[in-house]
Motif scaffolding. Structure first.
Motif, PDB file in Angstrom:
ATOM      1  N   ALA A  93      -7.649 150.732  21.465  1.00  0.00           N
ATOM      2  CA  ALA A  93      -8.571 151.617  22.179  1.00  0.00           C
ATOM      3  C   ALA A  93      -9.703 150.827  22.825  1.00  0.00           C
ATOM      4  CB  ALA A  93      -9.134 152.665  21.220  1.00  0.00           C
ATOM      5  N   VAL A  94     -10.313 149.929  22.072  1.00  0.00           N
ATOM      6  CA  VAL A  94     -11.448 149.170  22.605  1.00  0.00           C
ATOM      7  C   VAL A  94     -10.974 148.163  23.651  1.00  0.00           C
ATOM      8  CG1 VAL A  94     -13.450 147.749  22.046  1.00  0.00           C
ATOM      9  CG2 VAL A  94     -12.658 149.454  20.412  1.00  0.00           C
ATOM     10  N   GLY A  95      -9.848 147.511  23.396  1.00  0.00           N
ATOM     11  CA  GLY A  95      -9.327 146.558  24.374  1.00  0.00           C
ATOM     12  C   GLY A  95      -8.984 147.210  25.688  1.00  0.00           C
ATOM     13  N   ALA A  96      -8.349 148.384  25.637  1.00  0.00           N
ATOM     14  CA  ALA A  96      -8.001 149.105  26.860  1.00  0.00           C
ATOM     15  C   ALA A  96      -9.258 149.571  27.596  1.00  0.00           C
ATOM     16  CB  ALA A  96      -7.108 150.293  26.529  1.00  0.00           C
ATOM     17  N   ALA A  97     -10.245 150.057  26.849  1.00  0.00           N
ATOM     18  CA  ALA A  97     -11.488 150.506  27.482  1.00  0.00           C
ATOM     19  C   ALA A  97     -12.216 149.346  28.151  1.00  0.00           C
ATOM     20  CB  ALA A  97     -12.395 151.165  26.439  1.00  0.00           C
ATOM     21  N   ALA A  98     -12.217 148.189  27.502  1.00  0.00           N
ATOM     22  CA  ALA A  98     -12.862 147.013  28.087  1.00  0.00           C
ATOM     23  C   ALA A  98     -12.183 146.634  29.401  1.00  0.00           C
ATOM     24  CB  ALA A  98     -12.827 145.845  27.108  1.00  0.00           C
ATOM     25  N   ALA A  99     -10.865 146.672  29.424  1.00  0.00           N
ATOM     26  CA  ALA A  99     -10.136 146.362  30.655  1.00  0.00           C
ATOM     27  C   ALA A  99     -10.410 147.412  31.724  1.00  0.00           C
ATOM     28  CB  ALA A  99      -8.643 146.272  30.368  1.00  0.00           C
ATOM     29  N   ALA A 100     -10.444 148.672  31.318  1.00  0.00           N
ATOM     30  CA  ALA A 100     -10.665 149.763  32.273  1.00  0.00           C
ATOM     31  C   ALA A 100     -12.020 149.654  32.953  1.00  0.00           C
ATOM     32  CB  ALA A 100     -10.542 151.104  31.561  1.00  0.00           C
ATOM     33  N   HIS A 101     -12.990 149.052  32.264  1.00  0.00           N
ATOM     34  CA  HIS A 101     -14.334 148.898  32.824  1.00  0.00           C
ATOM     35  C   HIS A 101     -14.607 147.466  33.280  1.00  0.00           C
ATOM     36  CE1 HIS A 101     -16.031 152.919  32.021  1.00  0.00           C
ATOM     37  NE2 HIS A 101     -15.138 152.958  31.048  1.00  0.00           N
ATOM     38  N   ASP A 102     -13.522 146.698  33.492  1.00  0.00           N
ATOM     39  CA  ASP A 102     -13.620 145.347  34.069  1.00  0.00           C
ATOM     40  C   ASP A 102     -14.471 144.399  33.230  1.00  0.00           C
ATOM     41  OD1 ASP A 102     -12.002 145.887  36.377  1.00  0.00           O
ATOM     42  OD2 ASP A 102     -13.688 146.996  37.221  1.00  0.00           O
ATOM     43  N   LEU A 103     -14.435 144.541  31.926  1.00  0.00           N
ATOM     44  CA  LEU A 103     -15.139 143.618  31.045  1.00  0.00           C
ATOM     45  C   LEU A 103     -14.230 142.434  30.745  1.00  0.00           C
ATOM     46  CD1 LEU A 103     -16.669 146.229  28.608  1.00  0.00           C
ATOM     47  CD2 LEU A 103     -17.809 145.083  30.496  1.00  0.00           C
ATOM     48  N   PRO A 104     -14.734 141.207  30.865  1.00  0.00           N
ATOM     49  CA  PRO A 104     -13.877 140.028  30.661  1.00  0.00           C
ATOM     50  C   PRO A 104     -13.335 139.963  29.241  1.00  0.00           C
ATOM     51  CG  PRO A 104     -16.194 139.393  30.815  1.00  0.00           C
ATOM     52  CD  PRO A 104     -16.125 140.836  31.188  1.00  0.00           C
ATOM     53  N   LEU A 105     -12.079 139.575  29.118  1.00  0.00           N
ATOM     54  CA  LEU A 105     -11.405 139.573  27.830  1.00  0.00           C
ATOM     55  C   LEU A 105     -12.129 138.711  26.808  1.00  0.00           C
ATOM     56  CD1 LEU A 105      -9.105 140.179  25.898  1.00  0.00           C
ATOM     57  CD2 LEU A 105      -7.721 138.448  27.067  1.00  0.00           C
ATOM     58  N   GLU A 106     -12.510 137.501  27.165  1.00  0.00           N
ATOM     59  CA  GLU A 106     -13.110 136.582  26.203  1.00  0.00           C
ATOM     60  C   GLU A 106     -14.389 137.156  25.602  1.00  0.00           C
ATOM     61  OE1 GLU A 106     -12.156 135.875  29.215  1.00  0.00           O
ATOM     62  OE2 GLU A 106     -10.586 134.335  29.058  1.00  0.00           O
ATOM     63  N   ALA A 107     -15.268 137.663  26.476  1.00  0.00           N
ATOM     64  CA  ALA A 107     -16.539 138.216  25.990  1.00  0.00           C
ATOM     65  C   ALA A 107     -16.306 139.477  25.172  1.00  0.00           C
ATOM     66  CB  ALA A 107     -17.457 138.514  27.177  1.00  0.00           C
ATOM     67  N   ALA A 108     -15.412 140.338  25.647  1.00  0.00           N
ATOM     68  CA  ALA A 108     -15.164 141.597  24.954  1.00  0.00           C
ATOM     69  C   ALA A 108     -14.559 141.361  23.577  1.00  0.00           C
ATOM     70  CB  ALA A 108     -14.239 142.477  25.798  1.00  0.00           C
ATOM     71  N   LEU A 109     -13.614 140.440  23.497  1.00  0.00           N
ATOM     72  CA  LEU A 109     -12.965 140.174  22.214  1.00  0.00           C
ATOM     73  C   LEU A 109     -13.930 139.506  21.243  1.00  0.00           C
ATOM     74  CD1 LEU A 109     -10.527 140.318  20.449  1.00  0.00           C
ATOM     75  CD2 LEU A 109      -9.598 138.285  21.571  1.00  0.00           C
ATOM     76  N   GLY A 110     -14.753 138.590  21.731  1.00  0.00           N
ATOM     77  CA  GLY A 110     -15.758 137.968  20.867  1.00  0.00           C
ATOM     78  C   GLY A 110     -16.724 138.999  20.311  1.00  0.00           C
ATOM     79  N   ALA A 111     -17.143 139.937  21.162  1.00  0.00           N
ATOM     80  CA  ALA A 111     -18.050 140.985  20.711  1.00  0.00           C
ATOM     81  C   ALA A 111     -17.377 141.895  19.693  1.00  0.00           C
ATOM     82  CB  ALA A 111     -18.535 141.799  21.913  1.00  0.00           C
ATOM     83  N   PHE A 112     -16.111 142.213  19.921  1.00  0.00           N
ATOM     84  CA  PHE A 112     -15.360 143.065  18.998  1.00  0.00           C
ATOM     85  C   PHE A 112     -15.261 142.419  17.616  1.00  0.00           C
ATOM     86  CE2 PHE A 112     -11.241 144.153  17.054  1.00  0.00           C
ATOM     87  CZ  PHE A 112     -11.357 145.541  16.945  1.00  0.00           C
ATOM     88  N   LEU A 113     -14.881 141.156  17.558  1.00  0.00           N
ATOM     89  CA  LEU A 113     -14.747 140.478  16.271  1.00  0.00           C
ATOM     90  C   LEU A 113     -16.098 140.308  15.576  1.00  0.00           C
ATOM     91  CD1 LEU A 113     -12.048 137.732  16.962  1.00  0.00           C
ATOM     92  CD2 LEU A 113     -11.841 139.768  15.517  1.00  0.00           C
ATOM     93  N   THR A 114     -17.144 140.089  16.349  1.00  0.00           N
ATOM     94  CA  THR A 114     -18.486 140.007  15.760  1.00  0.00           C
ATOM     95  C   THR A 114     -18.859 141.325  15.111  1.00  0.00           C
ATOM     96  OG1 THR A 114     -19.192 138.363  17.403  1.00  0.00           O
ATOM     97  CG2 THR A 114     -20.921 139.550  16.234  1.00  0.00           C
TER      98      THR A 114
END
Length: 237
Positions: free
Chosen positions: A145-166
């Motif tokens: 859900a979060v990964g798809a939402a990040a992509a849908a809003h053009d958030l870069p994968l590296e930053a989004a995934l780092g924030a998610f794991l944090t």
């Protein structure tokens, strides 16, 4: 007063990360505070007794446990939505919804995923995010859900995934602060010490093939199963 520097002066455009700050905040209505990923049993069993043992436990999870496999699902969901690959998006959504070693762990990821989708589709609507709903009619795992939402809003994968794991690590540490108990200062020290591990785990997850996803944090999996019958519980998992 120092003069502010315009974003364009930095060269590459700076992505708007405000959605990440909102979605991964403890205030976002996914109920993350109610889950401990089996950590509550680990505290009762004596596996986690202090800041050092907590750091080692979360370190293992980030490298080899549920948070790492979640990071792999996040990365593949993000890429599938960006590529508009409906087959790949459905594949990762289906696998992630079933990829849990215990009933409570599955409840944890599905309840948070469904809550995230409900809140985000209302407050942060996106036609691209609706593709996930179109191709997958089952319950949605939280990282998908979060990964798809990040992509849908053009958030870069590296930053989004780092924030998610944090955020995942911070939630586990917050649970331990209440359960061990630990002081807030010790909790902050543990999270700071894990920052390099979060970066390494995110980078590894981005490269990890979906067909090779798997974990080896067996003590954590056992903890999640034992928590189901734990007599006194503060958390739902």
């Amino acid at each position: 007063m120092a003069e502010s520097v315009p974003a364009e002066a930095w060269g590459a455009p700076i992505p708007d990360l405000i959605p990440l700050f909102v979605w991964l905040s403890p205030a976002y209505p996914v109920g993350a505070f109610a889950y401990s990923h089996g950590l509550e049993w680990a505290v009762e069993a004596g596996d986690i007794r202090n800041a050092t043992s907590l750091r080692d436990w979360v370190n293992d999870l980030l490298r080899h446990g549920g948070p790492f496999t979640d990071a792999v699902f996040f990365a593949h969901a993000h890429r599938a939505l960006i590529a508009d690959d409906h087959v790949a998006l459905r594949e990762v959504a289906e696998l992630a919804s079933a990829f849990a070693p215990s009933r409570e762990r599955q409840m944890e990821t599905l309840n948070q995923g469904d809550a995230f989708m409900t809140a985000t589709r209302i407050a942060w609507p996106s036609k691209r995010l609706e593709r996930l709903v179109e191709v997958w009619d089952g319950r949605t795992a939280y990282p998908v859900a979060v990964g798809a939402a990040a992509a849908a809003h053009d958030l870069p994968l590296e930053a989004a995934l780092g924030a998610f794991l944090t955020a995942v690590a911070a939630n586990l540490i917050s649970a331990a602060v209440r359960l061990v108990p630990l002081g807030q200062t010790d909790g902050n020290r543990v999270l700071a010490a894990l920052a390099p591990i979060v970066r390494e785990a995110a980078a590894a997850a981005i490269r990890h093939p979906l067909e090779r996803v798997g974990g080896a944090a067996l003590r954590s999996d056992i903890a999640a199963m034992r928590h189901e019958t734990q007599y006194t519980r503060l958390f739902r998992s």
